[in-house]
Design an enzyme around this catalytic site. Structure first.
Site, mmCIF file in Angstrom:
data_model
loop_
_atom_site.group_PDB
_atom_site.id
_atom_site.type_symbol
_atom_site.label_atom_id
_atom_site.label_comp_id
_atom_site.label_asym_id
_atom_site.label_seq_id
_atom_site.Cartn_x
_atom_site.Cartn_y
_atom_site.Cartn_z
ATOM 1 C CG ASP A 1 21.287 -36.777 7.236
ATOM 2 O OD1 ASP A 1 20.888 -37.289 6.175
ATOM 3 O OD2 ASP A 1 22.460 -36.873 7.644
ATOM 4 C CG HIS B 1 41.202 -32.600 5.353
ATOM 5 N ND1 HIS B 1 42.403 -33.252 5.232
ATOM 6 C CD2 HIS B 1 40.816 -32.299 4.085
ATOM 7 C CE1 HIS B 1 42.743 -33.341 3.949
ATOM 8 N NE2 HIS B 1 41.791 -32.768 3.237
#
Ligand code: CA
Length: 750
Positions: free
Chosen positions: A336, A670
C-alpha cells in the site's frame, strides 16, 4: 476578479432549488450526522472586495506554481510571531475533517469541504460570500477508505473547480458559486470509485483523478476543457488486460510488466487520489499514482513484474495526454505504498550543477529527487525507518528489496506500515533555508496473509492482506489476529523501534540529510494517535514553519532550528496545511480545522476534538490578535455502561464468520474504539431499535440518508445475520471489559 462593489449571495445554494431544477440536478441534502447544509439563510449582501492591488495572494493549493507551501511574506516573522493571535473565524458545518488548504485570490478565500462542498469567504472579515453544496449520492461514503474528505479547489479566470465525492467535477462561477458545467468523471458508478482529491489546472485544461484502489478500481485521470467541460483525454494508470486492445499506447508497455494471468477484473488500483503539479514552462503535468489492489503481489500478478504504472510519478503532456516519462517508486508494490503524496518543484544546485527537480516523500519512506525534465533519477534516501528495501540503487534508481519485504509465506514486521512514512499532509519547501519540512509517521506494521481465499467483490474491499500495528489493545497486539501470530518480540528482532511516533522533520534535499526534527507524538507515543499532531506544513520567508495540531494548537517553529517560538490555542483539532496571505500590508495565517481522514474517527482525551467536537471552522490569525474564541465544551457523562439490549448468542461459528465480514465491510468506518467519533456509530452500543432493524439498515439502505448505504450487492441475508451475531458478541465483550475496568469514554450516537 471581483469588482470593488458587487452584490453576491450568501448562504447555501440549496436555498435556490429553481437553479438546480433548471439544469436538471437532483437535490440531495447532505445529512450525515453533523454534516448538514449551511445554517446561513439566503440573503443579499453587499461587500467591498479588499484592495487587490496590494494583496499577496495564494492562488494555488500549494501557494505557488512549484506547490512549495511556502510564502515570501515576511511581515510575520521569527522576531514578532509571539504576537500572533486571532483575527476572525467562520464556522463550517461538516464534522468529517478538512484536508483543504484554502486559496486566496483578490481578497477572497476559497476552499472545499467533505463531499465536495465549496465556499468563498472574505479574507479580511470572514464573511461568507457564497457556499456551494453539490447534490451528492451518499451511497458512495461506503467506498471511502480514509474519511469523507476533500483536498481542495482550483481556480482559473472566473471559474472555480471542485470535485464531489460521487464523481462529478464542477466548474463554478467564482463570483457567485453558480454551476457553469459539471462532468461525470466515473467510468463505472457501480465500482469502487470516489473522489476526495482536488482538481489541478494544466494550461487550458482541468484534470481530476479519483480514489478507490482498495475498493475495486482501475486508476485513471481525465482532462477537461476548463471553459466548456468537454473531455479532452483520459490516461489509465494500469492496463485493463494483458493483450489489449489498450486505450492508449503507454498501456502496451505497461502490460508487459504484468503477469498475463493478473487479477485484471479487480481493477488493480493505481488511483490518483491526490497529488498533481503542473510545470507551465516545461508544459508537463506530474501525476502521482496510488497503490496496488489486491495488496499481495503474488496474488495480484503471480509471475511478478513491476506492475506499471502503479506507485509512480508520471510526466504527461497535457495537450496530448501522452506520457513523456515515468518513474516508479515501488516496483511490484506489496504494501500500500502510494506515490500520491504532494510533489514539489524546485531548482537545486546538486554536485555543482543547476538541476530542475521534482521532489516527493511518498509512503515508502524514501525522499526522492528526480530531474523533472527527463525523469532521471538523482537521489533517494530514507527520511524515516525503512526495512522493506536496503537502499535505492543510484545507478538504476530501483529500490533493493530485503528479505523482510515479503510476507506471503510468513508474517513480517515491515517499515513503513501502510499508513506510510508520509501521507497526504502537505510538506513545504523553503528556498531561504533550502529545507523541506515533512510531517513524518514512524511506524511499522505486521503483514500477514489471511486464511480465507481471495474473492473478488465488485464495489467492495479487495485489498486482501491483513496488517496489524504495533500498538497495544484489542485492535493491535491484543487482538484475536495477533494471538495467531508469533510474538512481537520475535517479529521485531533486528528491526527498527516499534514505538509508534510522529515527527516534524526538516530535510535537506541536496545532501539528503536531516537538518532538525521535533517529535510531535504529544501524549500519544506508542499508539496510532501519535499521528494526530502531524498536520500539513506551511513555511515562510519570515523564517517560520507553521503546523496545526490535533491537540488544538497552531504551532510556529523557527525554520532554521526547529525551535518552537509560539503556539496559539485554537481549540479545534487540525490536520490541513495552513496558508498565508496579505491584504493592505496586513499578513494573515489561515487554516481549516477539523480532523479525521486516514487518522480515523475516534478522538482520544487530549485532542481538541474530544473536548470541543469536530465541526469545521476557517480561522485566520494576525499580529496583535487576541485569543481564539472557543466553542462550548462537550458535556460528558461517563456513567456506567448499560448492558446490551439483546441476549448473548451461543453461535461461535457465526460469530467468527461475522468477524471476517465485519473487518472486510464495516471496520473502515465503524472502528468501534472507545472515544468520541465524528458521528459514526460504535456498533457495540447499538440501540434496541437498531438491533431490531439491523437487516433492513444493512440490506435495504434504510439509513442511506445518514451515509449508511445498502450492502445488498455485497452481503447475503445469512451473512448479515453472521455480522449481527458478531456485533452482539462484541457488545457483550465490551460491556464485560468495561464493567471490569470502569474505563470507557462517551460513545457515539446510535
Ligand atoms: Ca491505499
Amino acid at each position: 476578479m471581483i469588482n470593488a462593489t458587487q452584490t453576491l449571495w450568501a448562504g447555501s445554494l440549496f436555498s435556490r432549488p429553481m437553479r438546480f431544477a433548471r439544469i436538471g440536478f437532483a437535490l440531495a441534502v447532505i445529512s450525515v450526522s453533523g454534516c448538514g447544509p449551511s445554517s446561513d439563510t439566503e440573503q443579499a449582501v453587499t461587500f467591498t472586495a479588499s484592495n487587490a492591488a496590494t494583496s499577496a495572494e495564494w492562488p494555488l493549493s500549494g501557494g505557488d506554481e512549484n506547490q512549495s507551501y511556502y510564502s515570501p511574506l515576511t511581515n510575520i516573522n521569527r522576531d514578532n510571531v509571539t504576537q500572533l493571535g486571532y483575527a476572525w473565524h467562520h464556522d463550517l458545518p461538516a464534522e468529517h475533517g478538512y484536508e483543504t488548504t484554502p486559496l486566496m485570490v483578490d481578497g477572497v478565500l476559497y476552499g472545499s469541504g467533505p463531499t465536495g462542498t465549496a465556499f468563498a469567504i472574505d479574507a479580511v472579515t470572514g464573511e461568507s460570500l457564497w457556499r456551494f453544496e453539490p447534490p451528492v449520492d451518499l451511497g458512495f461514503i461506503r467506498k471511502v477508505c480514509c474519511g469523507v474528505v476533500n483536498r481542495g479547489v482550483a481556480i482559473q479566470d472566473d471559474n472555480l473547480y471542485v470535485a464531489a465525492l460521487d464523481g462529478y467535477l464542477y466548474a463554478l462561477d467564482i463570483h457567485s458559486g453558480e454551476v457553469q458545467w459539471r462532468a461525470d468523471t466515473f467510468i463505472d458508478r457501480a465500482r469502487g470509485y470516489t473522489i476526495t482529491g482536488a482538481p489541478y489546472m494544466a494550461g487550458d485544461k482541468v484534470v481530476i483523478g479519483n480514489a478507490g484502489a482498495e475498493f475495486d478500481a482501475r486508476g485513471y485521470i481525465t482532462a477537461y476543457d476548463a471553459q466548456t467541460g468537454e473531455q479532452r483525454w483520459r490516461f489509465f494508470t494500469v492496463p485493463a488486460n494483458a493483450d489489449g486492445p489498450h486505450e492508449h499506447p503507454e498501456l502496451e508497455l505497461a502490460a508487459r510488466t504484468w503477469d498475463p494471468n493478473s487479477l485484471w477484473e479487480v481493477g488493480l488500483g493505481g488511483t490518483v487520489w491526490d497529488a498533481m503539479v503542473y510545470d507551465a514552462k516545461l508544459n508537463l503535468l506530474y501525476v502521482g499514482t496510488g497503490n496496488a489492489a489486491p495488496y499481495p503481489r503474488k496474488l495480484r500478478s503471480p509471475d511478478g513484474g513491476d506492475n506499471l504504472y502503479l506507485v509512480s510519478i508520471l510526466a504527461i503532456n497535457p495537450d496530448s495526454g501522452r506520457l513523456v516519462w515515468h518513474y516508479q517508486t515501488t516496483p511490484g508494490d506489496n504494501w500500500d505504498y502510494t506515490a500520491t503524496q504532494k510533489m514539489i518543484l524546485a531548482d537545486l544546485v546538486i554536485d555543482g550543477v543547476a538541476r530542475q527537480v521534482i521532489m516527493q516523500a511518498p509512503k515508502n519512506g524514501f525522499f526522492y529527487v528526480l530531474d523533472r525534465r527527463t525523469g532521471d533519477f538523482i537521489s533517494a534516501k530514507p527520511f524515516a525507518a525503512v526495512n522493506w528495501a536496503s537502499h535505492v540503487d543510484p545507478q538504476t534508481g530501483r529500490p533493493v528489496e530485503t528479505d523482510q519485504a515479503e510476507y506471503f509465506a510468513e508474517p513480517k514486521l515491515i517499515f513503513p506500515g501502510p499508513q506510510g512514512a508520509h501521507n497526504w499532509q502537505p510538506m513545504s519547501y523553503n528556498p531561504e533555508t533550502g529545507l523541506v519540512y515533512i510531517p513524518v509517521k514512524e511506524a511499522g506494521a505486521i503483514w500477514t496473509m489471511p486464511d480465507e481465499p481471495f474473492i473478488y467483490q465488485k464495489g467492495g474491499l479487495n485489498s486482501h492482506s491483513q496488517y496489524l500495528f504495533t500498538t497495544p489493545g484489542e485492535w493491535g497486539l491484543d487482538s484475536p489476529l495477533a494471538k495467531t501470530l508469533p510474538p512481537i518480540e520475535e517479529l521485531a528482532e533486528g528491526q527498527p523501534d516499534t514505538t509508534i511516533r510522529g515527527f516534524l522533520r526538516a530535510w535537506h534535499p541536496v545532501t539528503q540529510t536531516l537538518a532538525w526534527e521535533q517529535e510531535t507524538s504529544g501524549p500519544w507515543a506508542g499508539t496510532m494517535n501519535a499521528f494526530w499532531n502531524g498536520g500539513g506544513v506551511l513555511s515562510t520567508a519570515g523564517g517560520l514553519v507553521f503546523q496545526g495540531r490535533g491537540t488544538g494548537d497552531l504551532v510556529a517553529l523557527d525554520a532554521s532550528t526547529g525551535e518552537e517560538l509560539h503556539r496559539v490555542y485554537v481549540g479545534l483539532s487540525m490536520m490541513a496545511a495552513p496558508m498565508t496571505y496579505a491584504v493592505d500590508g496586513q499578513q494573515y495565517i489561515a487554516i481549516l480545522t477539523g480532523t479525521g481522514g486516514g487518522n480515523g474517527n475516534d478522538y482520544a482525551p487530549g485532542m481538541a476534538a474530544y473536548d470541543y467536537g469536530n465541526a469545521g471552522r476557517l480561522v485566520s490569525f494576525k499580529l496583535g490578535g487576541g485569543k481564539v474564541p472557543l466553542r462550548a465544551k462537550i458535556a460528558r457523562d461517563e456513567g456506567a455502561l448499560t448492558a446490551p439490549p439483546v441476549a448473548r448468542l451461543d453461535a461461535a461459528e457465526a460469530i467468527n464468520r461475522g468477524e471476517v465480514l465485519y473487518r472486510r465491510n464495516c471496520a473502515k468506518c465503524h472502528s468501534n474504539i472507545d472515544g468520541r467519533g465524528s458521528g459514526i456509530p460504535d456498533l457495540r452500543l447499538m440501540s434496541t431499535d437498531t438491533h431490531a432493524t439491523f437487516n433492513q439498515i444493512v440490506l435495504e439502505g434504510t439509513r442511506a440518508e445518514r451515509g449508511m448505504g445498502s450492502f445488498a450487492d455485497l452481503l447475503t441475508v445469512d451473512e448479515v445475520d453472521d455480522l449481527h451475531a458478531y456485533l452482539i458478541e462484541e457488545a457483550w465483550r465490551h460491556y464485560e471489559r468495561t464493567t471490569k475496568t470502569g474505563e470507557w469514554h462517551q460513545p457515539n450516537a446510535q
